[in-house]
Design an enzyme around this catalytic site. Structure first.
Site, PDB file in Angstrom:
ATOM      1  N   ARG A   1       0.972  -1.180   0.003  1.00 51.46           N
ATOM      2  CA  ARG A   1      -0.015  -0.027  -0.143  1.00 51.46           C
ATOM      3  C   ARG A   1       0.792   1.064   0.019  1.00 51.46           C
ATOM      4  O   ARG A   1       0.587   2.559  -0.348  1.00 51.46           O
ATOM      5  CB  ARG A   1      -0.941  -0.022   1.299  1.00 51.46           C
ATOM      6  CG  ARG A   1      -2.171  -1.000   1.134  1.00 51.46           C
ATOM      7  CD  ARG A   1      -2.725  -1.327   2.227  1.00 51.46           C
ATOM      8  NE  ARG A   1      -1.893  -2.419   3.292  1.00 51.46           N
ATOM      9  CZ  ARG A   1      -2.332  -2.741   4.338  1.00 51.46           C
ATOM     10  NH1 ARG A   1      -3.545  -2.376   5.022  1.00 51.46           N
ATOM     11  NH2 ARG A   1      -1.661  -3.652   5.122  1.00 51.46           N
TER      12      ARG A   1
ATOM     13  N   GLY B   1       1.633 -14.240   6.190  1.00 55.61           N
ATOM     14  CA  GLY B   1       0.739 -13.551   7.331  1.00 55.61           C
ATOM     15  C   GLY B   1       1.597 -13.360   8.433  1.00 55.61           C
ATOM     16  O   GLY B   1       2.451 -13.770   8.452  1.00 55.61           O
TER      17      GLY B   1
ATOM     18  N   ASN C   1      -7.163  -3.634  17.289  1.00 52.88           N
ATOM     19  CA  ASN C   1      -5.934  -4.204  17.600  1.00 52.88           C
ATOM     20  C   ASN C   1      -4.705  -3.364  17.185  1.00 52.88           C
ATOM     21  O   ASN C   1      -4.702  -2.983  16.060  1.00 52.88           O
ATOM     22  CB  ASN C   1      -5.914  -5.609  17.013  1.00 52.88           C
ATOM     23  CG  ASN C   1      -4.629  -6.448  16.956  1.00 52.88           C
ATOM     24  OD1 ASN C   1      -3.875  -6.096  17.761  1.00 52.88           O
ATOM     25  ND2 ASN C   1      -4.481  -7.200  16.038  1.00 52.88           N
TER      26      ASN C   1
ATOM     27  N   ARG D   1      29.857  22.093   2.692  1.00 56.42           N
ATOM     28  CA  ARG D   1      30.167  20.586   2.186  1.00 56.42           C
ATOM     29  C   ARG D   1      30.693  19.732   3.114  1.00 56.42           C
ATOM     30  O   ARG D   1      31.672  20.232   3.920  1.00 56.42           O
ATOM     31  CB  ARG D   1      30.580  20.600   0.790  1.00 56.42           C
ATOM     32  CG  ARG D   1      29.312  21.365  -0.112  1.00 56.42           C
ATOM     33  CD  ARG D   1      29.795  21.414  -1.561  1.00 56.42           C
ATOM     34  NE  ARG D   1      30.223  20.299  -2.294  1.00 56.42           N
ATOM     35  CZ  ARG D   1      31.053  19.990  -3.233  1.00 56.42           C
ATOM     36  NH1 ARG D   1      31.410  21.032  -3.834  1.00 56.42           N
ATOM     37  NH2 ARG D   1      31.419  18.829  -3.646  1.00 56.42           N
TER      38      ARG D   1
END
Ligand code: UD1
Ligand code: MG
Length: 457
Positions: free
Chosen positions: A16, A78, A170, A333
């Site tokens: 996602r 899972g 949860n 730098r």
């Protein structure tokens, strides 16, 4: 207190996020999410920390180093399947195991500690960290029975309409009795909308076995935010930024506009320093007291002393002393070392250069690959010509030297102690100490030039 173990879930790709970067490596206030999680977990008294890696395993390991052990989840089947990958390392051990998702960077160590304590006090086999969400969309919901005891967790995608109305969620953080966890995991199936092995199913399994399952409700939903997409990422950033900025303000740092001040988690700032809007301080930056930083300034991995002023400028991987004045519009730098009381003015670029105490480059200069002594004055528009297209060469400007405006110092070259370089010179040979070098064409004046020109017309 029993033995404590931690499992961090960090194997997912994070579809996602729509990103090439693995989800748990996305930074929040400059630090990858999973690093935040590990840092919080490390503040607890944990015997073994195991991080489950899969997508981007090597990159996640490189980030976390030896602060964790690792178990590889080759296929992401899972969260229950993920935890199962640590079986060889943890199953059979006595103690309590906390499971935390690598995408919940805001859960504080103290909240995890409270969860541990609640779990140990209630002698539960599992305790879920839950929270009440204004918008619970996407989260697993906590299903309680008539006695208000936790029964199970239902994932958003599997939930019925009435279950989706439940706003207790949860958080993805749990404490388990370690042995009970690994025994229950054996019975988790994947008969659900996503066809995944869900860790939350362990709750129902334990409950059905007559074990005590409990919930610890935190009143801070904010802390439990799970980052699954870029909208949540920006929300996590906002919450973390507020947390960091408030800590600095409580420690005596003035932030003129905290909502527009971006400070990394590991930055340190001394008291009475003022940070102006639009400023980003990141990495291992350490700033002393009584400094003025910004507005619109970017500083990464720099060490800065006290009473220094840096306005509208950039500085990277460098050391800057006390009472230094930089900007506006200066660029420091990497590998520069600027000592006390130095002035670096507008449109000056410094690269891999040392500036001794009290030296100045006030306007429009490039000083790269250089050793500048103390009390040196570098006139406007002076340049170290450090590069021949193949190699870089060193310019040395010794203490007290004076470089006239618009000079080119063609390296390798040394300007000796107290020497002068006349304005407009191109210096190709060393200048002796206390000497003067003039390296430019002599001026010729043509008298009455305009008159002669006009008489020709
Ligand atoms: C999960 C919980 C949900 C909870 C939410 C809190 C499950 C099934 N759901 O949902 O109840 O409300 O977190 O934020 O657990 N991961 C692996 N291997 C896998 C799958 C996931 O390591 O095979 C890792 C991910 O990298 C991530 C974490 O586990 O860090 C959680 O996975 P994610 O896909 O974000 O789960 P959610 O949908 O957020
Ligand atoms: Mg998630």
């Amino acid at each position: 207190m029993s033995n404590r173990y931690a499992i961090i879930l960090a194997a997912g790709q994070g579809t996602r996020m729509k990103s090439k970067l693995y989800k748990v490596l996305h930074p929040v206030c400059g630090k990858p999410m999973v690093q935040h999680v590990i840092d919080h977990v490390k503040s607890l008294n944990i015997n073994d920390i195991v991080t489950i890696v899969g997508h981007g395993a090597e990159k996640v390991k490189a980030q976390l180093g030896d602060s964790s052990m690792y178990a590889l989840q080759e296929e992401q089947l899972g969260t229950a399947h993920a935890v199962m990958q640590s079986k060889e390392m943890l199953a059979g051990k006595d103690g309590t195991t906390i499971v935390v998702c690598g995408d919940t960077p805001l859960i504080k160590g103290e909240t995890m500690e409270a969860l541990f304590r609640h779990h140990e006090e209630t002698s539960a086999k599992a305790t879920i960290l839950t929270a009440r969400a204004e918008d619970p969309t996407g989260y697993g919901r906590i299903i309680r029975n008539e006695q208000a005891l936790v029964e199970r967790i239902v994932e958003h995608k599997d939930a019925s309409e009435s279950e989706r109305e439940i706003n207790e969620i949860n958080t993805g953080t749990y404490c388990f009795d370690n042995k009970a966890l690994f025994e229950a995991l054996e019975n988790v199936g994947n008969d659900n909308v996503q066809g995944e092995y869900y860790l939350p199913d362990v709750i129902e399994i334990l409950k059905e076995q007559g074990e005590t399952v409990s919930a610890y409700v935190t009143d801070s939903f904010e802390e439990t935010l799970g980052v699954n997409d870029r909208v949540a990422l920006s929300e996590a950033e906002r919450i973390m930024r507020k947390r960091i900025n408030e800590t600095h303000m409580r420690n005596g740092v003035t932030l003129i506009d905290p909502a527009n001040t971006y400070i990394g988690s590991d930055v340190k700032i001394g008291s009475d320093t003022i940070v102006y809007p639009g400023t980003t301080l990141s990495g291992e930056t350490v700033i002393g007291s009584d400094c003025k930083i910004g507005p619109n300034t970017e500083i990464n991995n720099c060490e800065i002393g006290d009473q220094s002023v840096i306005r509208q400028s950039c500085a990277f991987d460098s050391k800057i002393g006390s009472e230094v004045n930089i900007g506006p519009f200066a660029h420091i730098r990497p590998q520069s070392e600027i000592h006390d009381e130095v002035k670096i003015g507008n449109f000056v670029e410094i690269k891999k250069a040392t500036f001794g105490k009290g030296s100045k480059a006030s306007h429009l200069s490039y000083i790269g690959d250089a050793e500048v002594g103390s009390d040196v004055n570098i006139g406007c528009g002076s340049i170290t010509v450090n590069y021949d297209g193949k190699n870089k060469f060193l310019t040395k400007i010794e203490d007290g030297a004076f470089i006239g405006c618009n000079s080119n110092l063609v390296a390798p070259v040394t300007v000796g102690k107290g020497a002068y370089v006349a304005a407009g010179s191109t210096i190709t040979e060393d200048v002796p100490g206390e000497g003067l070098a003039i390296a430019r064409a002599r001026q010729v004046n043509k008298e009455d030039y305009v008159g002669k020109l006009n008489s020709k017309k």
